[in-house]
Design an enzyme around this catalytic site. Structure first.
Site, short mmCIF file in Angstrom:
data_model
loop_
_atom_site.label_atom_id
_atom_site.label_comp_id
_atom_site.label_asym_id
_atom_site.label_seq_id
_atom_site.Cartn_x
_atom_site.Cartn_y
_atom_site.Cartn_z
CB CYS A 115 -0.93 0.00 1.21
SG CYS A 115 -2.17 1.32 1.18
CB CYS A 116 3.83 2.27 1.98
SG CYS A 116 3.17 2.52 3.64
CB CYS A 198 -2.54 6.85 5.67
SG CYS A 198 -1.68 7.19 4.12
CB CYS A 201 -1.28 2.94 8.63
SG CYS A 201 -1.98 1.92 7.31
CB CYS A 224 6.03 5.18 4.38
SG CYS A 224 7.07 6.45 3.63
#
Length: 234
Positions: A115-116, A198, A201, A224
Protein backbone atom coordinates in the site's frame (compact mmCIF):
# COMPACT_ATOMS: atom_id res chain seq x y z
CA UNK A 1 30.62 13.16 -10.68
CA UNK A 2 28.60 10.27 -9.28
CA UNK A 3 26.24 10.71 -6.33
CA UNK A 4 28.55 9.13 -3.75
CA UNK A 5 31.40 11.44 -4.75
CA UNK A 6 29.00 14.38 -4.70
CA UNK A 7 28.01 13.49 -1.13
CA UNK A 8 31.63 13.64 -0.03
CA UNK A 9 32.12 16.96 -1.81
CA UNK A 10 28.96 18.48 -0.30
CA UNK A 11 29.93 17.24 3.16
CA UNK A 12 33.36 18.84 2.84
CA UNK A 13 31.93 22.14 1.62
CA UNK A 14 28.67 22.45 3.53
CA UNK A 15 28.88 19.93 6.37
CA UNK A 16 28.95 22.62 9.05
CA UNK A 17 25.67 24.19 7.88
CA UNK A 18 22.12 23.25 8.80
CA UNK A 19 18.63 24.68 8.65
CA UNK A 20 17.92 27.72 6.46
CA UNK A 21 21.58 28.43 5.55
CA UNK A 22 21.99 24.88 4.30
CA UNK A 23 18.72 25.01 2.35
CA UNK A 24 19.72 28.31 0.74
CA UNK A 25 23.09 26.83 -0.19
CA UNK A 26 21.51 23.72 -1.69
CA UNK A 27 18.98 25.80 -3.64
CA UNK A 28 21.93 27.65 -5.12
CA UNK A 29 23.98 24.52 -5.82
CA UNK A 30 21.17 22.57 -7.50
CA UNK A 31 19.08 25.48 -8.83
CA UNK A 32 15.72 24.23 -10.04
CA UNK A 33 16.77 20.59 -9.65
CA UNK A 34 16.01 20.23 -5.94
CA UNK A 35 12.73 19.94 -4.03
CA UNK A 36 11.66 19.49 -0.43
CA UNK A 37 9.42 16.56 0.46
CA UNK A 38 6.90 17.35 3.18
CA UNK A 39 4.12 15.33 4.78
CA UNK A 40 2.71 18.48 6.46
CA UNK A 41 2.77 16.39 9.62
CA UNK A 42 3.44 17.17 13.28
CA UNK A 43 6.97 18.55 12.88
CA UNK A 44 6.80 19.74 9.27
CA UNK A 45 6.20 23.43 9.93
CA UNK A 46 9.77 24.08 11.05
CA UNK A 47 11.44 22.72 7.91
CA UNK A 48 8.88 24.46 5.70
CA UNK A 49 9.51 27.75 7.50
CA UNK A 50 13.25 27.35 7.01
CA UNK A 51 12.73 26.64 3.31
CA UNK A 52 10.51 29.72 2.95
CA UNK A 53 13.22 31.73 4.68
CA UNK A 54 15.79 30.42 2.22
CA UNK A 55 13.46 31.30 -0.68
CA UNK A 56 9.64 31.23 -0.94
CA UNK A 57 10.12 29.59 -4.35
CA UNK A 58 11.73 26.48 -2.85
CA UNK A 59 9.80 23.62 -4.53
CA UNK A 60 7.80 21.47 -2.11
CA UNK A 61 6.47 18.01 -2.98
CA UNK A 62 3.43 16.81 -1.06
CA UNK A 63 2.33 13.19 -1.49
CA UNK A 64 -1.44 12.96 -1.15
CA UNK A 65 -2.08 9.24 -0.72
CA UNK A 66 -5.85 9.66 -0.81
CA UNK A 67 -6.02 8.40 2.78
CA UNK A 68 -4.73 11.40 4.71
CA UNK A 69 -6.51 12.96 7.66
CA UNK A 70 -8.69 15.90 6.69
CA UNK A 71 -6.83 17.81 9.41
CA UNK A 72 -3.58 17.29 7.49
CA UNK A 73 -5.02 18.75 4.28
CA UNK A 74 -6.35 21.78 6.11
CA UNK A 75 -3.03 22.20 7.96
CA UNK A 76 -1.21 22.12 4.62
CA UNK A 77 -3.38 24.95 3.31
CA UNK A 78 -2.84 26.94 6.51
CA UNK A 79 0.96 26.58 6.37
CA UNK A 80 1.19 27.41 2.67
CA UNK A 81 -0.68 30.66 3.30
CA UNK A 82 1.18 31.48 6.52
CA UNK A 83 4.67 30.87 5.13
CA UNK A 84 4.06 32.27 1.66
CA UNK A 85 5.23 29.12 -0.11
CA UNK A 86 4.86 29.62 -3.85
CA UNK A 87 5.70 26.23 -5.36
CA UNK A 88 3.87 23.39 -3.60
CA UNK A 89 3.27 20.43 -5.90
CA UNK A 90 0.73 17.78 -4.92
CA UNK A 91 1.51 14.30 -6.19
CA UNK A 92 -0.10 10.93 -5.57
CA UNK A 93 -1.31 7.68 -7.10
CA UNK A 94 -3.07 7.90 -10.46
CA UNK A 95 -6.49 6.44 -11.18
CA UNK A 96 -4.73 3.66 -13.12
CA UNK A 97 -2.41 2.97 -10.17
CA UNK A 98 -5.41 2.48 -7.90
CA UNK A 99 -7.46 0.52 -10.43
CA UNK A 100 -4.58 -1.89 -10.97
CA UNK A 101 -3.30 -2.12 -7.41
CA UNK A 102 -6.03 -1.25 -4.91
CA UNK A 103 -9.49 -1.46 -6.43
CA UNK A 104 -11.30 -1.80 -3.12
CA UNK A 105 -9.13 0.71 -1.23
CA UNK A 106 -8.33 -1.91 1.40
CA UNK A 107 -4.80 -2.88 0.37
CA UNK A 108 -3.49 -1.46 3.64
CA UNK A 109 -5.25 -4.28 5.50
CA UNK A 110 -3.61 -6.94 3.35
CA UNK A 111 -0.09 -5.57 2.88
CA UNK A 112 1.26 -2.41 4.49
CA UNK A 113 4.35 -2.32 2.28
CA UNK A 114 2.42 -2.77 -0.96
CA UNK A 115 0.00 0.00 0.00
CA UNK A 116 2.81 2.43 0.86
CA UNK A 117 4.60 1.54 -2.36
CA UNK A 118 1.49 2.17 -4.45
CA UNK A 119 0.36 5.37 -2.75
CA UNK A 120 3.69 6.96 -1.77
CA UNK A 121 6.82 5.50 -3.29
CA UNK A 122 5.64 5.08 -6.88
CA UNK A 123 4.18 8.61 -7.10
CA UNK A 124 7.31 10.16 -5.57
CA UNK A 125 9.65 8.13 -7.75
CA UNK A 126 7.66 9.22 -10.79
CA UNK A 127 7.65 12.88 -9.73
CA UNK A 128 11.40 12.99 -9.03
CA UNK A 129 12.09 11.58 -12.49
CA UNK A 130 9.54 13.77 -14.30
CA UNK A 131 10.90 16.95 -12.72
CA UNK A 132 14.49 15.99 -13.50
CA UNK A 133 15.54 16.49 -9.89
CA UNK A 134 19.14 15.87 -8.84
CA UNK A 135 18.43 16.26 -5.12
CA UNK A 136 15.61 16.29 -2.59
CA UNK A 137 15.24 17.41 1.00
CA UNK A 138 13.70 15.47 3.89
CA UNK A 139 12.66 16.43 7.41
CA UNK A 140 14.06 13.32 9.11
CA UNK A 141 15.88 13.67 12.44
CA UNK A 142 18.06 11.26 14.35
CA UNK A 143 15.97 11.42 17.53
CA UNK A 144 12.78 10.24 15.83
CA UNK A 145 13.54 6.52 15.82
CA UNK A 146 16.35 4.03 16.37
CA UNK A 147 16.40 3.39 12.62
CA UNK A 148 17.39 7.04 12.08
CA UNK A 149 20.01 7.36 14.83
CA UNK A 150 22.95 7.54 12.41
CA UNK A 151 21.26 9.75 9.80
CA UNK A 152 23.85 11.79 7.84
CA UNK A 153 23.45 15.32 6.50
CA UNK A 154 23.81 14.12 2.90
CA UNK A 155 23.03 10.75 1.34
CA UNK A 156 23.37 9.21 -2.10
CA UNK A 157 20.29 7.35 -3.29
CA UNK A 158 19.29 6.12 -6.75
CA UNK A 159 21.74 8.52 -8.38
CA UNK A 160 20.40 11.56 -6.49
CA UNK A 161 21.44 13.47 -3.39
CA UNK A 162 19.17 13.41 -0.36
CA UNK A 163 19.63 16.29 2.10
CA UNK A 164 18.62 16.07 5.76
CA UNK A 165 19.07 19.62 7.13
CA UNK A 166 17.52 18.82 10.52
CA UNK A 167 19.34 15.52 11.08
CA UNK A 168 21.06 16.74 14.23
CA UNK A 169 18.13 18.69 15.69
CA UNK A 170 16.52 17.34 18.85
CA UNK A 171 12.95 17.71 20.09
CA UNK A 172 13.82 20.66 22.33
CA UNK A 173 15.31 22.60 19.45
CA UNK A 174 12.27 21.96 17.30
CA UNK A 175 10.02 23.19 20.12
CA UNK A 176 12.13 26.34 20.50
CA UNK A 177 11.79 27.03 16.78
CA UNK A 178 8.02 26.49 16.86
CA UNK A 179 7.77 29.03 19.68
CA UNK A 180 10.26 31.53 18.23
CA UNK A 181 8.47 31.59 14.89
CA UNK A 182 4.98 31.27 16.41
CA UNK A 183 4.22 28.40 14.05
CA UNK A 184 0.81 26.71 14.10
CA UNK A 185 0.66 23.10 15.29
CA UNK A 186 -0.90 20.19 13.48
CA UNK A 187 -4.37 19.93 15.05
CA UNK A 188 -3.97 16.22 15.81
CA UNK A 189 -0.76 16.65 17.82
CA UNK A 190 -2.63 17.76 20.93
CA UNK A 191 -4.64 14.55 20.73
CA UNK A 192 -1.56 12.33 21.01
CA UNK A 193 -0.67 11.86 17.33
CA UNK A 194 3.07 12.61 17.20
CA UNK A 195 3.91 11.13 13.77
CA UNK A 196 1.05 11.57 11.35
CA UNK A 197 0.56 9.63 8.14
CA UNK A 198 -2.55 8.02 6.65
CA UNK A 199 -5.58 7.73 8.93
CA UNK A 200 -5.69 4.00 8.19
CA UNK A 201 -2.27 3.34 9.72
CA UNK A 202 -1.74 6.05 12.36
CA UNK A 203 -2.54 5.78 16.06
CA UNK A 204 -1.90 7.87 19.16
CA UNK A 205 1.50 7.50 20.81
CA UNK A 206 1.74 6.41 24.43
CA UNK A 207 3.46 8.93 26.77
CA UNK A 208 7.25 8.50 26.58
CA UNK A 209 7.11 6.09 23.65
CA UNK A 210 9.03 6.38 20.37
CA UNK A 211 7.32 9.23 18.46
CA UNK A 212 6.87 6.94 15.45
CA UNK A 213 5.41 4.02 17.43
CA UNK A 214 1.91 5.03 16.36
CA UNK A 215 2.69 4.29 12.72
CA UNK A 216 1.74 0.76 11.60
CA UNK A 217 1.29 -0.15 15.28
CA UNK A 218 1.58 -3.83 16.10
CA UNK A 219 3.75 -4.57 13.07
CA UNK A 220 7.50 -4.63 12.45
CA UNK A 221 7.16 -1.88 9.86
CA UNK A 222 8.95 1.39 10.74
CA UNK A 223 9.28 3.23 7.40
CA UNK A 224 6.75 3.86 4.65
CA UNK A 225 9.29 3.05 1.95
CA UNK A 226 9.93 6.55 0.65
CA UNK A 227 13.34 6.42 2.30
CA UNK A 228 14.09 2.79 1.54
CA UNK A 229 12.63 1.98 -1.87
CA UNK A 230 13.07 5.07 -4.06
CA UNK A 231 14.57 4.08 -7.39
CA UNK A 232 13.16 0.58 -7.14
CA UNK A 233 9.44 1.37 -7.09
CA UNK A 234 8.87 1.14 -10.82
Amino acid sequence: MDAATRVRDLTDRYGTLEGAPLLAAMHGVFGGRIALLSSFGAESAVLLALAAEATPDFPVLFVNTGKLFGETLRYRDQLVRRLGLRDVREIGPTADDLANGDKDGMLFKRDYDACCRLRKTVPLDRALAAAGLDAWVTGRKRFQAATRAALPLFEAEAGRIKVNPLANWDKDRLEEEFIRRDLPRHPLEADGFLSIGCYTCTERVAPGADPRSGRWAGSAKTECGIHTMIGTAR
